[in-house]
Design an enzyme around this catalytic site. Structure first.
Site, PDB file in Angstrom:
ATOM      1  N   GLU A  14      10.665   0.752  10.002  1.00  0.00           N
ATOM      2  CA  GLU A  14      11.646   1.806   9.740  1.00  0.00           C
ATOM      3  C   GLU A  14      10.925   3.115  10.013  1.00  0.00           C
ATOM      4  O   GLU A  14      10.042   3.511   9.247  1.00  0.00           O
ATOM      5  CB  GLU A  14      12.134   1.683   8.292  1.00  0.00           C
ATOM      6  CG  GLU A  14      13.473   2.341   8.078  1.00  0.00           C
ATOM      7  CD  GLU A  14      13.313   3.777   7.652  1.00  0.00           C
ATOM      8  OE1 GLU A  14      13.296   4.639   8.557  1.00  0.00           O
ATOM      9  OE2 GLU A  14      13.200   4.026   6.457  1.00  0.00           O
ATOM     10  N   CYS A  62      13.754  10.471   6.629  1.00  0.00           N
ATOM     11  CA  CYS A  62      13.774   9.962   8.001  1.00  0.00           C
ATOM     12  C   CYS A  62      15.177  10.049   8.609  1.00  0.00           C
ATOM     13  O   CYS A  62      15.323  10.245   9.805  1.00  0.00           O
ATOM     14  CB  CYS A  62      13.254   8.534   8.045  1.00  0.00           C
ATOM     15  SG  CYS A  62      13.973   7.509   6.779  1.00  0.00           S
ATOM     16  N   LYS A  88       0.842  -1.204   0.000  1.00  0.00           N
ATOM     17  CA  LYS A  88       0.000   0.000   0.000  1.00  0.00           C
ATOM     18  C   LYS A  88       0.878   1.255   0.000  1.00  0.00           C
ATOM     19  O   LYS A  88       1.592   1.525   0.966  1.00  0.00           O
ATOM     20  CB  LYS A  88      -0.905   0.045   1.235  1.00  0.00           C
ATOM     21  CG  LYS A  88      -1.961   1.146   1.084  1.00  0.00           C
ATOM     22  CD  LYS A  88      -2.563   1.627   2.379  1.00  0.00           C
ATOM     23  CE  LYS A  88      -1.793   2.720   3.043  1.00  0.00           C
ATOM     24  NZ  LYS A  88      -1.860   4.035   2.363  1.00  0.00           N
ATOM     25  N   GLY A 121       7.427   4.624   8.072  1.00  0.00           N
ATOM     26  CA  GLY A 121       6.546   5.761   8.314  1.00  0.00           C
ATOM     27  C   GLY A 121       6.797   6.325   9.698  1.00  0.00           C
ATOM     28  O   GLY A 121       7.905   6.214  10.239  1.00  0.00           O
ATOM     29  N   SER A 122       5.744   6.895  10.280  1.00  0.00           N
ATOM     30  CA  SER A 122       5.917   7.583  11.559  1.00  0.00           C
ATOM     31  C   SER A 122       6.062   6.589  12.712  1.00  0.00           C
ATOM     32  O   SER A 122       5.544   5.464  12.662  1.00  0.00           O
ATOM     33  CB  SER A 122       4.714   8.492  11.810  1.00  0.00           C
ATOM     34  OG  SER A 122       3.546   7.720  11.867  1.00  0.00           O
ATOM     35  N   THR A 123       6.723   7.032  13.759  1.00  0.00           N
ATOM     36  CA  THR A 123       6.907   6.189  14.945  1.00  0.00           C
ATOM     37  C   THR A 123       5.555   5.850  15.573  1.00  0.00           C
ATOM     38  O   THR A 123       5.329   4.726  16.023  1.00  0.00           O
ATOM     39  CB  THR A 123       7.833   6.910  15.945  1.00  0.00           C
ATOM     40  OG1 THR A 123       9.107   7.067  15.312  1.00  0.00           O
ATOM     41  CG2 THR A 123       8.016   6.124  17.223  1.00  0.00           C
ATOM     42  N   GLU A 124       4.649   6.822  15.540  1.00  0.00           N
ATOM     43  CA  GLU A 124       3.328   6.615  16.155  1.00  0.00           C
ATOM     44  C   GLU A 124       2.595   5.449  15.478  1.00  0.00           C
ATOM     45  O   GLU A 124       2.087   4.539  16.147  1.00  0.00           O
ATOM     46  CB  GLU A 124       2.548   7.922  15.986  1.00  0.00           C
ATOM     47  CG  GLU A 124       1.230   7.973  16.667  1.00  0.00           C
ATOM     48  CD  GLU A 124       0.410   9.161  16.138  1.00  0.00           C
ATOM     49  OE1 GLU A 124       0.981  10.027  15.442  1.00  0.00           O
ATOM     50  OE2 GLU A 124      -0.800   9.160  16.414  1.00  0.00           O
ATOM     51  N   GLU A 145      10.733  15.077  15.348  1.00  0.00           N
ATOM     52  CA  GLU A 145      11.008  15.021  13.910  1.00  0.00           C
ATOM     53  C   GLU A 145      10.117  16.050  13.210  1.00  0.00           C
ATOM     54  O   GLU A 145       8.892  15.972  13.284  1.00  0.00           O
ATOM     55  CB  GLU A 145      10.698  13.618  13.389  1.00  0.00           C
ATOM     56  CG  GLU A 145      11.102  13.418  11.954  1.00  0.00           C
ATOM     57  CD  GLU A 145      10.864  11.988  11.455  1.00  0.00           C
ATOM     58  OE1 GLU A 145       9.776  11.438  11.701  1.00  0.00           O
ATOM     59  OE2 GLU A 145      11.774  11.445  10.817  1.00  0.00           O
ATOM     60  N   GLY A 177       3.988   3.181  13.589  1.00  0.00           N
ATOM     61  CA  GLY A 177       4.825   1.991  13.791  1.00  0.00           C
ATOM     62  C   GLY A 177       4.491   1.307  15.110  1.00  0.00           C
ATOM     63  O   GLY A 177       4.399   0.081  15.179  1.00  0.00           O
TER      64      GLY A 177
HETATM   65  P1  NDP Z   1       2.250   7.690   8.545  1.00  0.00           P
HETATM   66  O1  NDP Z   1       3.100   6.846   9.409  1.00  0.00           O
HETATM   67  O2  NDP Z   1       0.849   7.962   8.950  1.00  0.00           O
HETATM   68  O3  NDP Z   1       2.169   7.050   7.072  1.00  0.00           O
HETATM   69  C1  NDP Z   1       3.011   6.047   6.550  1.00  0.00           C
HETATM   70  C2  NDP Z   1       2.172   4.997   5.818  1.00  0.00           C
HETATM   71  O4  NDP Z   1       1.370   4.273   6.741  1.00  0.00           O
HETATM   72  C3  NDP Z   1       1.200   5.576   4.803  1.00  0.00           C
HETATM   73  O5  NDP Z   1       1.058   4.693   3.714  1.00  0.00           O
HETATM   74  C4  NDP Z   1      -0.067   5.645   5.611  1.00  0.00           C
HETATM   75  O6  NDP Z   1      -1.217   5.712   4.818  1.00  0.00           O
HETATM   76  C5  NDP Z   1      -0.006   4.341   6.381  1.00  0.00           C
HETATM   77  N1  NDP Z   1      -0.799   4.275   7.599  1.00  0.00           N
HETATM   78  C6  NDP Z   1      -1.340   5.283   8.322  1.00  0.00           C
HETATM   79  N2  NDP Z   1      -1.976   4.798   9.415  1.00  0.00           N
HETATM   80  C7  NDP Z   1      -1.825   3.455   9.384  1.00  0.00           C
HETATM   81  C8  NDP Z   1      -2.229   2.368  10.236  1.00  0.00           C
HETATM   82  N3  NDP Z   1      -2.911   2.591  11.364  1.00  0.00           N
HETATM   83  N4  NDP Z   1      -1.884   1.110   9.893  1.00  0.00           N
HETATM   84  C9  NDP Z   1      -1.162   0.856   8.791  1.00  0.00           C
HETATM   85  N5  NDP Z   1      -0.764   1.833   7.944  1.00  0.00           N
HETATM   86  C10 NDP Z   1      -1.068   3.111   8.233  1.00  0.00           C
HETATM   87  O7  NDP Z   1       2.987   9.026   8.263  1.00  0.00           O
HETATM   88  P2  NDP Z   1       2.309  10.403   7.797  1.00  0.00           P
HETATM   89  O8  NDP Z   1       2.228  10.367   6.350  1.00  0.00           O
HETATM   90  O9  NDP Z   1       1.057  10.698   8.523  1.00  0.00           O
HETATM   91  O10 NDP Z   1       3.404  11.425   8.303  1.00  0.00           O
HETATM   92  C11 NDP Z   1       3.371  11.844   9.648  1.00  0.00           C
HETATM   93  C12 NDP Z   1       4.751  12.068  10.172  1.00  0.00           C
HETATM   94  O11 NDP Z   1       5.457  10.841  10.152  1.00  0.00           O
HETATM   95  C13 NDP Z   1       5.602  12.992   9.326  1.00  0.00           C
HETATM   96  O12 NDP Z   1       5.378  14.302   9.657  1.00  0.00           O
HETATM   97  C14 NDP Z   1       6.978  12.528   9.656  1.00  0.00           C
HETATM   98  O13 NDP Z   1       7.410  13.149  10.828  1.00  0.00           O
HETATM   99  C15 NDP Z   1       6.813  11.071   9.895  1.00  0.00           C
HETATM  100  N6  NDP Z   1       7.180  10.239   8.737  1.00  0.00           N
HETATM  101  C16 NDP Z   1       8.333   9.555   8.810  1.00  0.00           C
HETATM  102  C17 NDP Z   1       8.728   8.797   7.749  1.00  0.00           C
HETATM  103  C18 NDP Z   1       9.975   8.026   7.788  1.00  0.00           C
HETATM  104  O14 NDP Z   1      10.448   7.551   6.756  1.00  0.00           O
HETATM  105  N7  NDP Z   1      10.559   7.839   8.942  1.00  0.00           N
HETATM  106  C19 NDP Z   1       7.972   8.734   6.502  1.00  0.00           C
HETATM  107  C20 NDP Z   1       6.731   9.460   6.555  1.00  0.00           C
HETATM  108  C21 NDP Z   1       6.387  10.175   7.638  1.00  0.00           C
HETATM  109  P3  NDP Z   1      -1.746   7.169   4.343  1.00  0.00           P
HETATM  110  O15 NDP Z   1      -0.610   7.894   3.727  1.00  0.00           O
HETATM  111  O16 NDP Z   1      -2.728   6.818   3.333  1.00  0.00           O
HETATM  112  O17 NDP Z   1      -2.257   7.827   5.566  1.00  0.00           O
END
Ligand code: NDP
Length: 481
Positions: free
Chosen positions: A257, A291, A183, A235-238, A388, A240
């Site tokens: 990651e 990241c 996804k 993606g985000s730590t939250e 971050e 994750g």
């Molecule tokens: P998210 O962690 O929300 O998004 C990453 C991926 O996870 C997207 O495909 C998202 O879908 C999907 N996702 C969201 N919620 C869930 C869930 N409950 N279960 C499974 N998958 C999920 O990051 P954000 O895009 O909201 O960014 C928020 C913050 O995260 C940024 O401001 C940044 O600080 C950090 N971030 C860090 C990254 C890294 O590489 N370390 C990369 C991206 C963000 P969708 O996009 O459709 O919501």
């Protein structure tokens, strides 16, 4: 005095974007059973690029079932040599279509074409080539004489490097004999859908790769699906943490990651001009949506004034604007949501007493933009030194001794990367040993290579992607990291 450049826009006519896209399940594009579609826009212009299907529970079930069928009937039975042929073919198609993919990435993500063309796409192809090479040699990877695949991999990726994150996830999964449901992020689905087209073009057996678009809820349904064997998330730590809670107690293998707040540490013997380039690349590359960005600059006190003056001078030469222009250094912020987050955190920096500076930088009328920004007078307690920001914002701190630099660099819940700038090899080795970070760069920053494992400590996640270590995440063996 900055140079004036004539516009040098890359043509977008090389890309055909459909008005809408279905879900790529079982080798074909199909309508979502939910019937829902969402818009994806160009963040530099706010123009709607396309409408993309929103996968609901029935679609997620169908994608996982297609991946399971392909795993049982085809992919797990195929020899590594034959799998390699498909992966090589995908790699070559990516190279052939790299200009088209770079333009599409820049349109959907907002990153400068210079980066999508010269960094993202070459690395995407390299990841497929590298892993194609492993597919028939897994018995030599150090995981025993006959390492087995896991099954169906559920992969959720973010918007900052859409196609590159896909490559980091899909290439090792396929090489190790797994099938995939991926996804992409809601704001950047288009290159993943172009990749689906490449899978068709390569004649990849139906169901080996499935791409389902949607928002966070689709991602949640995918990672929680009972019939997936492996979850890989960036993606985000939250989010994750939420995924780790959801996967706890199941047999699913997990790699996360997550975020970072890397220290880029400059000692007084460092070659300052090179270090300035490394600092700029460390935090302003990809608008700071990285990241492993070097978002905390630690300057040795004796060179702090000189380095800051050079840095500010260099920042006045950066060009912000049309991401399709080949001269652009700073593109658009990926979404209005991310822009609000950057604005909120930078406002907190000022409110907490840090000093804010940006070069004079005209901002386009439409789209989402944020100028390169430097904060000085930052303390370790400030939010801009702890959280971050994921934007083009640098927080500058100073130190006197190597021990103080180590203490400050490691004073973070994250542990993804670090940078060290010094002429002394012995100091590089000593510092690198002290860093609680998965990647340590010396006299460079933000360098990536498929042979080199990437991953974090602490709240930056666990598991490695890339290199021989990354293969372990997709094999039925103990994770080496
Ligand atoms: P998210 O962690 O929300 O998004 C990453 C991926 O996870 C997207 O495909 C998202 O879908 C999907 N996702 C969201 N919620 C869930 C869930 N409950 N279960 C499974 N998958 C999920 O990051 P954000 O895009 O909201 O960014 C928020 C913050 O995260 C940024 O401001 C940044 O600080 C950090 N971030 C860090 C990254 C890294 O590489 N370390 C990369 C991206 C963000 P969708 O996009 O459709 O919501």
């Amino acid at each position: 005095m900055p140079f004036d450049y004539a516009p040098a826009p890359e043509s977008r006519s090389i890309v055909d974007i459909e008005s809408n896209y279905g879900l790529f399940i079982g080798g074909s594009f199909i309508e979502p059973t939910s019937g829902g579609f969402f818009k994806t826009i160009n963040p530099a212009t706010e123009e709607v690029l396309s409408e993309v299907a929103e996968a609901g529970q029935a679609d997620v079930d169908a994608a996982v079932a297609a991946a399971r069928r392909a795993y049982d009937k085809t992919w797990s039975k195929m020899s590594g040599k034959d799998r390699a042929k498909y992966i090589f073919r995908i790699a070559r198609l990516i190279q052939e279509r790299s200009r088209e993919l770079a333009v599409l990435e820049t349109l959907d993500n907002g990153k400068p074409i210079r980066e999508s063309r010269d960094v993202d796409l070459p690395l995407v192809a390299a990841h497929f080539f590298y892993h194609a090479g492993w597919a028939d040699k897994l018995e030599f990877a150090g995981y025993g004489p006959d390492p087995k695949s896991l099954g169906v991999a559920a992969q959720v990726i973010p918007w900052n490097f859409p196609l590159l994150m896909l490559a980091w996830k899909v290439a090792p999964a396929l090489a190790c004999g797994n099938t995939v449901v991926l996804k992409p992020a809601e704001t950047t689905p288009l290159t993943a859908l172009a990749f689906a087209d490449i899978c068709q073009q390569a004649g990849l057996p139906p169901g080996v790769v499935n791409i389902i678009t949607g928002a966070g809820e689709t991602g949640r349904m995918l990672v929680e699906h009972p019939d997936v064997d492996k979850v890989a998330f960036t993606g985000s730590t939250e989010v994750g943490k939420a995924i780790q809670r959801a996967v706890a107690g199941t047999k699913k293998k997990l790699t996360l990651e997550l975020g970072g707040k890397a220290a880029n540490i400059v000692f007084d013997d460092a070659p300052i001009d090179q270090a300035i380039e490394g600092i700029v690349n460390g935090i302003y590359f990809n608008q700071g949506h990285v990241c492993c960005a070097g978002s905390r600059l630690l300057l040795q006190e004796s060179v702090a004034d000189e380095a800051l003056a050079s840095l500010k001078r260099r920042l006045t030469t950066l060009r912000l604007g049309d991401p399709l222009d080949k001269n652009t250094d700073i593109g658009a912020i990926n979404s209005s949501m991310q822009l609000s987050k950057i604005e909120e955190l930078t406002a907190s920096g000022e409110a907490e007493g840090a000093e804010r500076w940006s070069p004079t930088c005209p901002i386009p009328d439409k789209g989402f933009w944020f100028p390169p920004t430097v904060f000085t007078n930052v303390t370790q307690a400030h939010r801009i030194a702890r959280e971050e920001i994921f934007g083009p914002v640098l927080s500058v701190l100073t130190f006197r001794t190597p021990e103080e630099a180590v203490a400050k660099a490691n004073n973070t819940p994250f542990g993804l990367s670090a940078g060290i700038w010094t002429e002394k090899g012995s100091r590089i080795l000593w510092m690198a040993n002290q860093m609680r970070a998965g990647i340590v760069w010396a006299n460079t920053f933000n360098r990536f290579d498929p042979t080199s494992p990437f991953g974090g400590f602490k709240e930056s996640g666990f598991g490695r992607e890339g290199g021989v270590q990354g293969l372990g995440a997709y094999l039925n063996v103990e994770d080496p990291s």
